[in-house]
Design an enzyme around this catalytic site. Structure first.
Site: not given
Length: 258
Positions: A101, A188-189, A162, A210-211
């Site tokens: 990635k 993301a987001g 994040g 992830n977050t």
């Protein structure tokens, strides 16, 4: 109905459309439990931050088996094409990884991708035999340029990394999906399960997060919620939603009423 709904990237086939990260968890043990609950078959690994090669320290591979889960080394923390390329060359030497990635960040405040550097890095890596899945802006033109440069998947952001803001521009994500001939994954987001479902309802091949899991008060339960949300969103997309109308339409016909 066929219950086996798989997707493929660079000739590798997966049945889970959820990819999860390996950062921000309390420890490797919690991370492994979240991966298990999520059903994910791919995990991203920040080569610069996560120990995958020093046997004298706790290693992620002791908790998440690379023979069962596909590791996707990423270039988190890289702010130039050169840094990203060097990082992935080291990753290939350490673990033999070619499916990677790529993310090249523009600056620390927004963590938005620097698309000029990203495009250059994609071209170099593809020529060196890497199979880059590439983090990018939610721009259909940029996504197509990455595909032409050798990206095996394009990964537009839904919102800043994040942030947990969810999919901010459904129109451009949908345009990327319609124009792409490689997999499209929102990266993301995502903040909660409904965000993941939206990404899948737009026709994306998968979602990376992830977050949203790692910073939940109960990461294991959130991982399970994300698994179900991705599956539900995918089913909703495949089923073909009803049309939207400006006015009410009764569920029961009015004809023949007494």
């Amino acid at each position: 109905m066929d219950r086996i709904d798989s997707w493929s990237v660079a000739g590798r086939t997966f049945t889970s459309r959820l990819i999860v990260g390996t950062g921000k968890y309390r420890d490797f043990e919690q991370n492994a439990a979240a991966v298990e609950a999520s059903g994910a078959q791919i995990v991203t690994v920040a080569v610069r931050r996560v120990n995958v090669s020093d046997p004298n320290a706790p290693m992620l591979t002791d908790y998440i088996d690379p023979k069962k889960i596909t590791y996707l080394p990423n270039t988190a923390g890289c702010f130039s094409a050169d840094d990203a390329i060097r990082t992935l060359r080291l990753a290939r030497e350490a673990g033999g990884w070619d499916l990677v990635k790529l993310e090249v960040l523009g600056e620390a405040k927004t963590l938005y991708p620097n698309m000029r550097e990203t495009l250059h890095a994609t071209e170099v890596l593809a020529k060196e035999g890497f199979l880059p899945m590439v983090y990018c802006v939610d721009d259909p033109i940029a996504a197509k340029q990455l595909e032409d440069a050798g990206a095996v998947a394009v990964m537009p952001l839904g919102a800043p990394i994040g942030s947990g803001l969810g999919i901010q521009n459904r129109v451009t994500i949908r345009l990327i999906v319609e124009g792409a001939s490689v997999p499209v994954l929102v990266d993301a987001g995502v903040g909660t399960a409904s965000d993941a479902a939206v990404a899948m309802e737009l026709g994306c091949d998968g979602v990376l997060m992830n977050t949203a899991i790692a910073e939940a008060k109960d990461p294991i339960r959130m991982a399970r919620a994300m698994k179900l949300a991705v599956e539900a969103g995918r089913d909703a997309y495949l089923s073909g939603r009803m049309g939207q109308r400006r006015y009410a339409d009764p569920s029961s016909p009015l004809a023949g009423l007494i």
